[in-house]
Design a protein around this motif. Structure first.
Motif, mmCIF file in Angstrom:
data_model
loop_
_atom_site.group_PDB
_atom_site.id
_atom_site.type_symbol
_atom_site.label_atom_id
_atom_site.label_comp_id
_atom_site.label_asym_id
_atom_site.label_seq_id
_atom_site.Cartn_x
_atom_site.Cartn_y
_atom_site.Cartn_z
ATOM 1 N N TRP A 261 0.839 -1.200 0.000
ATOM 2 C CA TRP A 261 0.000 0.000 0.000
ATOM 3 C C TRP A 261 0.876 1.252 0.000
ATOM 4 C CZ3 TRP A 261 -4.387 -1.010 4.176
ATOM 5 C CH2 TRP A 261 -5.103 -2.157 3.780
ATOM 6 N N GLY A 262 0.267 2.374 -0.312
ATOM 7 C CA GLY A 262 1.027 3.624 -0.360
ATOM 8 C C GLY A 262 1.171 4.302 0.998
ATOM 9 N N VAL A 263 0.607 3.703 2.041
ATOM 10 C CA VAL A 263 0.690 4.350 3.352
ATOM 11 C C VAL A 263 2.132 4.365 3.842
ATOM 12 C CG1 VAL A 263 -1.661 3.948 4.140
ATOM 13 C CG2 VAL A 263 0.041 2.165 4.429
ATOM 14 N N ASN A 264 2.474 5.363 4.615
ATOM 15 C CA ASN A 264 3.828 5.443 5.142
ATOM 16 C C ASN A 264 3.784 5.823 6.612
ATOM 17 O OD1 ASN A 264 3.478 8.330 5.132
ATOM 18 N ND2 ASN A 264 3.892 8.254 2.920
ATOM 19 N N LYS A 265 4.940 6.093 7.175
ATOM 20 C CA LYS A 265 5.066 6.335 8.614
ATOM 21 C C LYS A 265 4.259 7.571 9.035
ATOM 22 C CE LYS A 265 9.359 7.617 10.539
ATOM 23 N NZ LYS A 265 9.959 8.298 9.494
ATOM 24 N N THR A 266 4.196 8.576 8.174
ATOM 25 C CA THR A 266 3.456 9.797 8.504
ATOM 26 C C THR A 266 1.972 9.643 8.221
ATOM 27 O OG1 THR A 266 5.416 11.017 7.866
ATOM 28 C CG2 THR A 266 3.389 12.283 8.116
ATOM 29 N N ILE A 267 1.668 9.166 7.025
ATOM 30 C CA ILE A 267 0.259 8.993 6.651
ATOM 31 C C ILE A 267 -0.056 7.506 6.767
ATOM 32 C CG2 ILE A 267 -1.476 9.381 4.838
ATOM 33 C CD1 ILE A 267 1.038 11.435 3.957
ATOM 34 N N MET A 268 -0.305 7.103 8.026
ATOM 35 C CA MET A 268 -0.486 5.666 8.236
ATOM 36 C C MET A 268 -1.913 5.219 7.913
ATOM 37 S SD MET A 268 -1.023 7.502 11.017
ATOM 38 C CE MET A 268 -2.234 7.680 12.272
ATOM 39 N N GLY B 45 -2.822 24.122 0.430
ATOM 40 C CA GLY B 45 -1.606 23.305 0.377
ATOM 41 C C GLY B 45 -1.612 22.348 -0.795
ATOM 42 N N PRO B 46 -0.737 21.345 -0.750
ATOM 43 C CA PRO B 46 -0.622 20.425 -1.893
ATOM 44 C C PRO B 46 -1.892 19.628 -2.180
ATOM 45 C CG PRO B 46 0.769 19.727 -0.061
ATOM 46 C CD PRO B 46 0.255 21.075 0.297
ATOM 47 N N TYR B 47 -2.769 19.499 -1.206
ATOM 48 C CA TYR B 47 -4.010 18.749 -1.460
ATOM 49 C C TYR B 47 -5.211 19.684 -1.637
ATOM 50 C CZ TYR B 47 -1.595 14.399 -0.341
ATOM 51 O OH TYR B 47 -0.740 13.338 -0.355
ATOM 52 N N TRP B 48 -4.939 20.900 -2.092
ATOM 53 C CA TRP B 48 -6.042 21.864 -2.267
ATOM 54 C C TRP B 48 -7.140 21.324 -3.160
ATOM 55 C CZ3 TRP B 48 -7.335 23.325 -7.153
ATOM 56 C CH2 TRP B 48 -6.385 23.048 -8.147
ATOM 57 N N TRP B 49 -6.762 20.552 -4.174
ATOM 58 C CA TRP B 49 -7.773 20.059 -5.128
ATOM 59 C C TRP B 49 -8.771 19.146 -4.435
ATOM 60 C CZ3 TRP B 49 -7.073 14.789 -5.285
ATOM 61 C CH2 TRP B 49 -5.822 14.338 -4.862
ATOM 62 N N ALA B 50 -8.285 18.374 -3.458
ATOM 63 C CA ALA B 50 -9.202 17.480 -2.738
ATOM 64 C C ALA B 50 -10.159 18.316 -1.891
ATOM 65 C CB ALA B 50 -8.416 16.522 -1.865
ATOM 66 N N TYR B 51 -9.611 19.343 -1.234
ATOM 67 C CA TYR B 51 -10.434 20.189 -0.363
ATOM 68 C C TYR B 51 -11.526 20.880 -1.171
ATOM 69 C CZ TYR B 51 -11.656 23.749 3.090
ATOM 70 O OH TYR B 51 -12.331 24.542 3.972
ATOM 71 N N VAL C 38 -5.908 12.462 5.117
ATOM 72 C CA VAL C 38 -4.591 12.659 4.511
ATOM 73 C C VAL C 38 -4.037 14.055 4.780
ATOM 74 C CG1 VAL C 38 -3.306 12.657 2.350
ATOM 75 C CG2 VAL C 38 -4.943 10.853 2.827
ATOM 76 N N THR C 39 -4.851 15.101 4.631
ATOM 77 C CA THR C 39 -4.257 16.437 4.812
ATOM 78 C C THR C 39 -3.882 16.700 6.267
ATOM 79 O OG1 THR C 39 -6.331 17.606 5.188
ATOM 80 C CG2 THR C 39 -5.593 17.424 2.915
ATOM 81 N N SER C 40 -4.610 16.073 7.205
ATOM 82 C CA SER C 40 -4.242 16.310 8.600
ATOM 83 C C SER C 40 -2.952 15.584 8.952
ATOM 84 C CB SER C 40 -5.354 15.832 9.532
ATOM 85 O OG SER C 40 -6.544 16.502 9.238
ATOM 86 N N TRP D 57 7.300 15.441 7.410
ATOM 87 C CA TRP D 57 6.275 15.778 6.420
ATOM 88 C C TRP D 57 6.402 14.826 5.230
ATOM 89 C CZ3 TRP D 57 5.996 21.878 5.884
ATOM 90 C CH2 TRP D 57 5.563 22.397 7.125
ATOM 91 N N ALA D 58 5.264 14.442 4.691
ATOM 92 C CA ALA D 58 5.317 13.496 3.575
ATOM 93 C C ALA D 58 4.097 13.677 2.686
ATOM 94 C CB ALA D 58 5.361 12.064 4.098
ATOM 95 N N MET D 59 4.129 12.988 1.567
ATOM 96 C CA MET D 59 2.975 12.996 0.663
ATOM 97 C C MET D 59 2.472 11.559 0.548
ATOM 98 S SD MET D 59 2.308 16.054 -0.336
ATOM 99 C CE MET D 59 1.404 16.022 -1.881
ATOM 100 N N TYR D 60 1.244 11.464 0.061
ATOM 101 C CA TYR D 60 0.650 10.129 -0.041
ATOM 102 C C TYR D 60 -0.025 9.968 -1.385
ATOM 103 C CZ TYR D 60 -2.925 6.557 0.409
ATOM 104 O OH TYR D 60 -3.736 5.477 0.202
ATOM 105 N N SER D 61 0.216 8.825 -1.999
ATOM 106 C CA SER D 61 -0.621 8.482 -3.159
ATOM 107 C C SER D 61 -0.875 6.976 -3.099
ATOM 108 C CB SER D 61 0.042 8.887 -4.467
ATOM 109 O OG SER D 61 1.305 8.303 -4.535
#
Lengths: 448, 189
Positions: free
Chosen positions: A65-72, A337-343, A389-391, A401-405
């Motif tokens: 999965w794309g989850v990581n330590k920050t965006i678990m 921020g980077p996820y503005w499109w989702a918001y 994800v944005t939180s 800080w990290a990104m998630y896809s």
């Protein structure tokens, strides 16, 4: 019978109670149409995709999965909350509207409750597989230390969720089944084949429609509606506690429980509309699930959509007003921020789009309602994505800080749960009466 | 019920059934049961069925659920339940006594609901003698479709058979039947 002149009839087409049995049992008693086979096959293929994706996840691990330590919690808890939310409309329709004596619920409660059950099944898959070792999935149960797991932690909202979701699933299933018994008996007594007589007879539990049984049945229905109402409110409240009891900026807010419950009903009605606009024409039920019903549902969509909209604006304002830099940043980051499109997808789909339902035309045009229901589904999926994800992607420590896809496996699981949901719904529409016949019979105006 | 001898009136309209029940009750006839494809509003009151006590059962089951939720959590999370020692876990130094009561609320609540719902469900099935696979004792295959039936035991009439037939006919019964030793015959009046 009392007829209010300001209300339109709930069943159109001058139906008699004989017509109701004939119309609603038709899909069960005849061979499925080509359209049914087509839809079922497509859903089943998606179910297969879920099987493959879950097998791969189990074999290889959560690393797929794309989850990581920050965006678990990435897509997986997004989808979990999305599906649990879908389920809420069914209980709202069958329990809360029963308590409010809203008779329009009668045509749609069966299918909405079925959706509740299928949606909760889909939801349960995500946390179960996110645990990594799905074969130890029984560990959240309160088992003694000797069973391998240690005592569960009742201070954790995640454990409350285990209890809430499993109670919700079992009580919904019971409520649904209880409502089905008289109708299963109807199918049993009409049955022309041995197999149908046997199976429907088995599940009808010897129902004979005795007035004494009906009396008790109504008492039980009322009690079940009475307990399901606080239950459904508690379920999404507890789901929101998964976030609200943490100290993550963007999650740590007291507005979450009512906001989640309103959002759940909003998204649930979105899904109910998506399915029913199609089902009523494919199954030829337009006399039972009328435009009136669709209109009533769009009003609920508009109301709950405005409630979540208000919650979005409130939490944004309070974050700025609170003076807490982390909160202020979290919300500004969501919007810019980077996820503005989702918001902004979330804002457009959930706050702005449902406002078209102020217009009568929008509320009474099925094809338009269908499009809007898809918009609502997309919007509510994005709401959960934004919250999760944005939180998470901006931690207190900039170094984390990290990104998630999502990866293809996660996409596969999500599309697969769609497959599971629709496969179950197709089977339901073939083998069980999609409209509650016994309740519909009690409201038809014209009798034989 | 399968072996009872019964007089059966068949209706196709709930209003006719209701007025029959009302008239027969006034005459002091004991009505064995009515069979309807849908819940007829107020028919239970008209027949004189007492309000079911299932609600009391639901309350008891709910209380049991609340108690189980409370005991379960106190047992697992604290050492305060009598002399039992369950080796509770110290999680981040959080309270391990009655101070954790607020976090016990959700599970107490959920178990109360779970026990109430399943308790009343099971009690309903027991009380109505329903179980999976039971052969239904139906008098007419259309009683779950579009026919409403009234059944009276010939032994508990209180009026003459002719008078009964007369009343049923007058109130719009579309057919009269008698079931004797498991066989149903149509009576022509």
């Amino acid at each position: 019978m009392y007829e209010a002149s300001i209300r339109k009839p709930l069943v159109t087409g001058n139906k008699t109670i004989t017509d109701i049995s004939d119309d609603i049992c038709r899909p069960i008693e005849n061979k499925p149409t080509k359209l049914w086979y087509l839809g079922f096959t497509i859903s089943f293929i998606f179910l297969g995709i879920m099987g493959v994706s879950l097998a791969w996840t189990t074999w290889e691990g959560i690393g797929t999965w794309g989850v990581n330590k920050t965006i678990m919690w990435g897509w997986d808890i997004t989808n979990f909350v999305f599906w649990v939310g879908i389920g809420h409309a069914g209980t709202l329709i069958s329990a809360i509207l029963l308590l409010f004596r809203q008779k329009w619920r009668m045509a749609i409660n069966r299918s909405a409750e079925a959706m509740t059950i299928f949606a909760v099944m889909c939801a349960a898959i995500f946390p179960l597989f996110h645990m990594g070792r799905v074969w130890l999935g029984y560990w959240p149960l309160p088992l003694p230390n000797a069973f391998g797991s240690l005592w569960v932690n009742f201070n954790s909202p995640l454990l409350w969720d285990v209890f809430a979701i499993s109670t919700y699933f079992s009580v919904s299933l019971l409520f649904w089944y209880l409502g089905l018994i008289p109708d299963i008996a109807t199918v049993r007594d009409r049955a022309t084949t041995k197999a149908r007589k046997f199976w429907y007879g088995f599940f009808a539990m010897g129902w004979d429609g005795s007035a004494r049984t009906w009396h008790r049945y109504e008492v039980v229905s009322l009690i079940l509606a009475g307990v399901s109402t606080p239950l459904v409110l508690s379920v999404h409240t507890i789901v929101s506690f998964d976030f609200a009891t943490s100290v993550i900026p963007g999650w740590h807010t007291t507005i979450f429980p009512p906001y989640f419950v309103a959002g759940a009903i909003f998204s649930g009605f979105g899904m109910v509309l998506t399915l029913l606009v199609i089902a009523r024409s494919v199954l030829k039920l337009t006399d039972y699930i009328t435009v009136e019903h669709l209109e009533a549902m769009t009003k609920v969509v508009m109301l709950t959509g405005s409630m979540v909209g208000l919650a979005y604006l409130t939490e944004f304002f309070i974050a700025q007003y609170s003076g807490v830099e982390y909160e202020q940043y979290a919300f500004l980051n969501r919007a810019t921020g980077p996820y503005w499109w989702a918001y902004w997808t979330m804002m457009t789909c959930n706050l702005l789009a449902p406002q078209v339902f102020w217009f009568k035309w929008a509320r009474t045009t099925p094809w338009f309602i269908f499009i809007m229901s898809i918009v609502v589904n997309i919007g509510m999926w994005f709401e959960r994505f934004v919250i999760i994800v944005t939180s998470l992607h901006r931690d207190y420590l900039p170094s984390s800080w990290a990104m998630y896809s999502p990866t293809i496996t996660e996409v596969g699981i999500f599309l697969g749960t769609m497959g599971l949901f629709f496969t179950c719904f197709f089977l339901f529409s073939k083998y069980l009466p999609v409209v509650n016949m016994s309740e519909m019979k009690s409201i038809v105006k014209s009798r034989e | 019920m399968l072996d009872k001898n019964l007089i059966v009136g068949v209706y196709d309209n709930e209003d006719n059934l209701m007025s029959t029940v009302g008239r027969l009750r006034k005459k002091g006839v004991e009505i064995f049961d009515c069979f309807t494809p849908y819940p007829v509003h107020n028919l239970d009151k008209e027949m004189g069925i007492k309000r079911s006590n299932l609600t009391v059962g639901a309350f008891i089951c709910g209380s049991l659920g609340f108690l189980s939720g409370t005991l379960l959590q106190f047992y697992m999370m604290t050492n305060h339940l009598g002399t039992f020692k369950s080796w509770p876990m110290n999680i981040g130094g959080k309270p391990m006594d009655y101070l954790m009561l607020p976090s016990m609320m959700p599970v107490m609540f959920e178990l109360t609901i779970l026990f109430t719902a399943f308790g009343i469900g099971i009690l309903f099935f027991i009380r109505s003698r329903m179980i999976h696979g039971k052969i239904a004792a139906i008098l007419d295959p259309r009683q779950t479709q579009d026919r409403l039936l009234i059944a009276i035991e010939p032994g508990h009439l209180g009026i003459s058979r002719d008078e009964l037939n007369q009343i049923l006919k007058e109130e719009g019964a579309i057919e009269l039947r008698e079931r004797k030793d498991g066989e149903q015959v149509v009576i022509n009046v």
